[in-house]
Every structure is written in C-alpha cells, then in structure tokens.
Design a protein around this motif. Structure first.
Motif, mmCIF file in Angstrom:
data_model
loop_
_atom_site.group_PDB
_atom_site.id
_atom_site.type_symbol
_atom_site.label_atom_id
_atom_site.label_comp_id
_atom_site.label_asym_id
_atom_site.label_seq_id
_atom_site.Cartn_x
_atom_site.Cartn_y
_atom_site.Cartn_z
ATOM 1 N N LEU A 203 11.630 4.135 0.652
ATOM 2 C CA LEU A 203 11.231 3.279 -0.468
ATOM 3 C C LEU A 203 11.919 1.905 -0.455
ATOM 4 O O LEU A 203 11.256 0.882 -0.697
ATOM 5 C CB LEU A 203 11.485 3.992 -1.798
ATOM 6 N N PRO A 204 13.213 1.820 -0.173
ATOM 7 C CA PRO A 204 13.853 0.496 -0.185
ATOM 8 C C PRO A 204 13.343 -0.438 0.913
ATOM 9 O O PRO A 204 13.583 -1.652 0.844
ATOM 10 C CB PRO A 204 15.342 0.819 0.036
ATOM 11 N N THR A 205 12.636 0.092 1.907
ATOM 12 C CA THR A 205 12.154 -0.732 3.019
ATOM 13 C C THR A 205 10.755 -1.285 2.793
ATOM 14 O O THR A 205 10.284 -2.115 3.587
ATOM 15 C CB THR A 205 12.149 0.084 4.327
ATOM 16 N N LEU A 206 10.061 -0.843 1.733
ATOM 17 C CA LEU A 206 8.684 -1.268 1.509
ATOM 18 C C LEU A 206 8.633 -2.696 0.982
ATOM 19 O O LEU A 206 9.434 -3.098 0.134
ATOM 20 C CB LEU A 206 7.984 -0.324 0.519
ATOM 21 N N GLY A 207 7.663 -3.460 1.451
ATOM 22 C CA GLY A 207 7.527 -4.850 1.032
ATOM 23 C C GLY A 207 6.373 -5.051 0.055
ATOM 24 O O GLY A 207 5.798 -4.100 -0.479
ATOM 25 N N THR A 208 6.031 -6.318 -0.157
ATOM 26 C CA THR A 208 4.982 -6.684 -1.111
ATOM 27 C C THR A 208 3.896 -7.519 -0.445
ATOM 28 O O THR A 208 3.252 -8.347 -1.093
ATOM 29 C CB THR A 208 5.577 -7.460 -2.297
ATOM 30 N N ASP A 209 3.678 -7.291 0.846
ATOM 31 C CA ASP A 209 2.695 -8.078 1.597
ATOM 32 C C ASP A 209 1.289 -7.523 1.377
ATOM 33 O O ASP A 209 0.723 -6.838 2.221
ATOM 34 C CB ASP A 209 3.047 -8.076 3.085
ATOM 35 N N ASN A 210 0.737 -7.799 0.200
ATOM 36 C CA ASN A 210 -0.619 -7.369 -0.136
ATOM 37 C C ASN A 210 -1.184 -8.309 -1.177
ATOM 38 O O ASN A 210 -0.485 -9.211 -1.664
ATOM 39 C CB ASN A 210 -0.630 -5.911 -0.641
ATOM 40 N N ASP A 211 -2.444 -8.105 -1.524
ATOM 41 C CA ASP A 211 -3.172 -9.017 -2.407
ATOM 42 C C ASP A 211 -2.519 -9.163 -3.783
ATOM 43 O O ASP A 211 -2.587 -10.217 -4.401
ATOM 44 C CB ASP A 211 -4.623 -8.520 -2.556
ATOM 45 N N GLN A 212 -1.865 -8.091 -4.269
ATOM 46 C CA GLN A 212 -1.282 -8.102 -5.605
ATOM 47 C C GLN A 212 0.216 -8.408 -5.618
ATOM 48 O O GLN A 212 0.797 -8.533 -6.687
ATOM 49 C CB GLN A 212 -1.526 -6.740 -6.279
ATOM 50 N N GLY A 213 0.822 -8.487 -4.457
ATOM 51 C CA GLY A 213 2.259 -8.737 -4.417
ATOM 52 C C GLY A 213 3.066 -7.611 -5.017
ATOM 53 O O GLY A 213 4.114 -7.837 -5.635
ATOM 54 N N GLU A 214 2.588 -6.364 -4.843
ATOM 55 C CA GLU A 214 3.245 -5.190 -5.407
ATOM 56 C C GLU A 214 3.832 -4.326 -4.297
ATOM 57 O O GLU A 214 3.444 -4.416 -3.133
ATOM 58 C CB GLU A 214 2.252 -4.360 -6.218
ATOM 59 N N VAL A 215 4.758 -3.460 -4.685
ATOM 60 C CA VAL A 215 5.284 -2.454 -3.763
ATOM 61 C C VAL A 215 4.362 -1.239 -3.846
ATOM 62 O O VAL A 215 4.358 -0.519 -4.845
ATOM 63 C CB VAL A 215 6.726 -2.058 -4.120
ATOM 64 N N TYR A 216 3.563 -1.031 -2.817
ATOM 65 C CA TYR A 216 2.602 0.067 -2.805
ATOM 66 C C TYR A 216 3.258 1.354 -2.302
ATOM 67 O O TYR A 216 3.847 1.382 -1.212
ATOM 68 C CB TYR A 216 1.429 -0.248 -1.872
ATOM 69 N N LEU A 217 3.121 2.417 -3.049
ATOM 70 C CA LEU A 217 3.595 3.719 -2.594
ATOM 71 C C LEU A 217 2.817 4.174 -1.359
ATOM 72 O O LEU A 217 3.344 4.900 -0.508
ATOM 73 C CB LEU A 217 3.452 4.744 -3.725
ATOM 74 N N THR A 218 1.569 3.737 -1.251
ATOM 75 C CA THR A 218 0.733 4.136 -0.118
ATOM 76 C C THR A 218 1.278 3.631 1.218
ATOM 77 O O THR A 218 0.922 4.171 2.274
ATOM 78 C CB THR A 218 -0.691 3.614 -0.315
ATOM 79 N N ASP A 219 2.146 2.632 1.203
ATOM 80 C CA ASP A 219 2.720 2.134 2.445
ATOM 81 C C ASP A 219 3.678 3.134 3.085
ATOM 82 O O ASP A 219 4.121 2.938 4.223
ATOM 83 C CB ASP A 219 3.437 0.805 2.200
ATOM 84 N N THR A 220 4.017 4.197 2.358
ATOM 85 C CA THR A 220 4.855 5.242 2.959
ATOM 86 C C THR A 220 4.132 5.936 4.108
ATOM 87 O O THR A 220 4.785 6.491 5.002
ATOM 88 C CB THR A 220 5.265 6.292 1.912
ATOM 89 N N ILE A 221 2.796 5.910 4.100
ATOM 90 C CA ILE A 221 2.032 6.511 5.195
ATOM 91 C C ILE A 221 2.344 5.777 6.503
ATOM 92 O O ILE A 221 2.687 6.392 7.527
ATOM 93 C CB ILE A 221 0.525 6.462 4.913
ATOM 94 N N ALA A 222 2.240 4.451 6.492
ATOM 95 C CA ALA A 222 2.531 3.663 7.683
ATOM 96 C C ALA A 222 3.986 3.838 8.110
ATOM 97 O O ALA A 222 4.295 3.905 9.312
ATOM 98 C CB ALA A 222 2.226 2.188 7.428
ATOM 99 N N ALA A 223 4.880 3.931 7.133
ATOM 100 C CA ALA A 223 6.294 4.110 7.462
ATOM 101 C C ALA A 223 6.531 5.452 8.152
ATOM 102 O O ALA A 223 7.315 5.539 9.110
ATOM 103 C CB ALA A 223 7.133 4.019 6.190
ATOM 104 N N ALA A 224 5.853 6.488 7.688
ATOM 105 C CA ALA A 224 6.008 7.804 8.307
ATOM 106 C C ALA A 224 5.489 7.800 9.735
ATOM 107 O O ALA A 224 6.122 8.354 10.649
ATOM 108 C CB ALA A 224 5.288 8.862 7.474
ATOM 109 N N ILE A 225 4.331 7.167 9.937
ATOM 110 C CA ILE A 225 3.755 7.101 11.283
ATOM 111 C C ILE A 225 4.671 6.332 12.220
ATOM 112 O O ILE A 225 4.874 6.715 13.381
ATOM 113 C CB ILE A 225 2.356 6.468 11.220
#
Length: 382
Positions: A203-225
């Motif tokens: 979680l501390p490694t997730l960024g906000t590089d998306n249309d809304q500038g939010e920390v998306y929980l869904t980015d954990t999928i890419a992190a796991a891969i």
C-alpha cells in the motif's frame, strides 16, 4: 459429517480482519444524510456491511470513515461497539482508505497476519457466508490478492477485470478504460481478500498516476504481478451481492430485493404472506410459523409476531410484540405489546402510553414497552 476433513493445513475459513470502507460522501444521493447511514430494511447501509463482517467471524472489524465523521462514528459505536474506527486523511482513493484502516488495526491490535478482507459500506446484500467462502478460496489458492467479480449485462461505471490466459492481470476503472476494455462484462465488485503482509508492504508504494489522482486499491494487482505473486478472482453468481448503492434509484432497487429475500425466508419457515408485493418486513423482525400477514403490512424494527396471529390488511407494527392468536387489521402499533387472543378494532393506534379505539374493551390496558436490541436501536439514517 466432519466438515473440516477436507480443509488444507493452515486454512482457517475466516478472515483475520475485515476492513469496511465508509469514508465517501455519496453526492449522488442528493442528501444531507451520509450515504452509508441511509436505511435499508431496518438497518443503515453500513450496518448491513458490519453484520456481514460479523457473520464471517472475523477476528477484527475496521470501519474507515471521513465524510460527516462524527455522525458515522456515532452510528458505528452504537451499532457495534467493538468495531475499530479509522480516519481517512486528505489523500483520496480506496488504496489510501485501506492503508489508513490497516495502520489503525496494527496500532490498536499489533495484528497484521493472515487474510484481510476489504468490503464497502454500500453493498448491502453481501453476506457473511460469501466472505467466508472468499477467505477459504483465497487461502487455498495461496493468492496475494483475490478480487470478487461478477458478470453483468451493463457494466457502466464499474471497474473491468482484465485477464490474460484466464489469469487476472489488471482491474481498469471505467473512466480509465479503453474502448476494448469497456466491452468487458466481468466487473470488479469492490470486495477483496489480501495476504496481510503483502498488503501492508504494498500500500505505501502505490501512486496516483490516474485520471482522478487517487490511490487505487486495484493497483495492488499490478504490484502482485511485479512481485511474481498470485492473483485470483472469486466469481459471484449472485449478482445482487455485488450491487452497490450510489443513488436513491439503486437504493430502492436494493431495498426491494432485500425485502423479497426476507419474505422468502419467512414463507419457507411457515409464515403465510398473502401478498409479498405489498408487504415490507425489516431484517430484525421475528415471525413465528402459522402467523398470517395480510396485504399492505409493514413490520419494522424488533417486531415479534407469535403463532396464529393475523396481521392486517394494512397494518404497521414498529418494535411491537404481538402475542399468540392476535387479530390486528387496519392499525398501527409501536413500542408496545399486544396480549394473546386480543382482537384489535380496525383503525386503532396503540403506543406505550396511548390507546385510540372505537371500543377499548377490545384491547386491555396492559401495554408494556419493548426494549430494543443493540443493532435494532442504531441510527436509522433517513
């Protein structure tokens, strides 16, 4: 039969923690009441999420709050005092909300092991049984992340599940999706199971590089891969359990479906409900077998109806105990008890200290207020 015989070693079938996300404002509700406090069948939306977490037998339950913080916190404290409250800070996004919840869980309990399940306060039909099944599937597969999905005809507004060779490789938010991804009908239900250690480190490694500038929980999928960890999907056949509530139209649809399920359960248990289409029963109402509910009735709160009573037509009961063999047509009762065998005159209103009837002999003055249970006395919202 021993139902534990086929379980793998280390599979506990219950989450160590459930984190319920309840920080959003819910602007589409067009209401001064926080979305998560709007009523559905006798509980706030958030109350249904907490009950599902309780039914999963999670060791800990955390609710993440922000919008109208004090009001939501008071509801949680009244409804389920053991729930841990976590405040989301000014950083937006579901990923940040979960991080705030996890940090508060660790701060208060020192516990961050096993499976952490993440749910939303606005998915009221999600069941504790589903959370238990999700936890077991997640642990048996050895996943870092398991996302709950379902297949829908209209996926507008939902995150899409992207698969490669059948494996989940990404979740793309609707606003960020390509035309090809928008055609996908498998959606993210916003419910997840995580390996707790993976989640706390990621979680501390997730960024906000998306249309809304939010920390998306869904980015954990890419992190796991990226870490060569396994990601999986738990597909819900019951689409209603994945349905969220964003406006009052959806609230009404979900309420109708929940009411239908409540009535089905009562009828299968021996209650006669003459017109399900015109009958409304809250989740904490108790109706005995061989009771009869006529058309146009509303049973609210901690109401109890004992055997051989006939309620209605067009009667509303609120926190009322109807004893055996009562006949109560065309009336309203609240916070009271109606003695066994009473025939209540039509168009009677009965409360703890009041009786209005054309013939009071049909209702003895033996009213006793009924105390509400912990969950039944929660803030009703609307």
């Amino acid at each position: 039969m021993d139902q534990t015989a086929d379980r793998k070693p280390g599979i506990v079938n219950r989450p160590n923690a459930v984190i319920v996300l309840a920080a959003g404002q819910g602007t589409r509700m067009k209401s001064t009441t926080p979305k998560v406090l709007h009523d559905m069948c006798g509980r706030p939306l958030l109350g249904h999420a907490i009950v599902a977490a309780e039914e999963s037998e999670a060791q800990h339950i955390v609710t993440v709050i922000r919008h109208q913080r004090d009001r939501v916190a008071q509801m949680v404290t009244d409804f389920a005092p053991d729930v841990i409250l976590a405040d989301q800070d000014e950083i937006p996004g579901t990923g940040r909300a979960v991080q705030c919840g996890l940090e508060e869980l660790i701060r208060q309990t020192g516990d961050c092991v096993g499976t952490v399940v993440v749910t939303s306060a606005d998915v009221p039909l999600l069941s504790g049984r589903t959370l238990t099944s999700l936890t077991r599937a997640h642990e048996e597969a050895g996943n870092a992340v398991t996302v709950v999905t379902t297949i829908v005809e209209d996926a507008t507004g939902y995150g899409r599940i992207v698969r490669t060779g059948g494996e989940v490789t990404a979740i793309v938010e609707h606003r960020d999706a390509t035309e090809e991804q928008l055609a996908i009908t498998e959606i993210n239900a916003g419910i997840y199971a995580f390996d707790a250690e993976f989640l706390s480190k990621t979680l501390p490694t997730l960024g906000t590089d998306n249309d809304q500038g939010e920390v998306y929980l869904t980015d954990t999928i890419a992190a796991a891969i990226a870490q060569a960890r396994k990601c999986g999907a738990f597909v819900l056949e019951d689409q209603w359990q994945a349905q969220g509530c964003n406006d009052r139209v959806q609230l009404a649809d979900l309420r109708d479906e929940m009411n239908r399920r409540i009535l089905d359960e009562h009828m299968r248990a021996g209650v006669s409900i003459i017109s399900p289409a015109t009958t409304y029963v809250d989740v904490d109402v108790t109706i005995a077998a061989d009771a009869r509910i006529e058309p146009g009735c509303i049973l609210e709160g901690e109401t109890v109806v004992e055997p051989f009573s006939v309620i209605g037509p067009h009667t509303t009961l609120r926190h009322t105990h109807i004893e055996e063999g009562v006949i109560f047509p065309h009336g309203f009762a609240f916070d009271t008890r109606v003695p066994a065998g009473t025939v209540v005159d039509p168009f009677t209103e009965i409360g703890p200290q009041s009786l209005t009837s054309t013939d009071s002999s049909h209702f003895p003055n033996s009213n006793q207020p009924i105390s509400n249970s912990q969950h039944g006395s929660a803030d009703r919202g609307e």
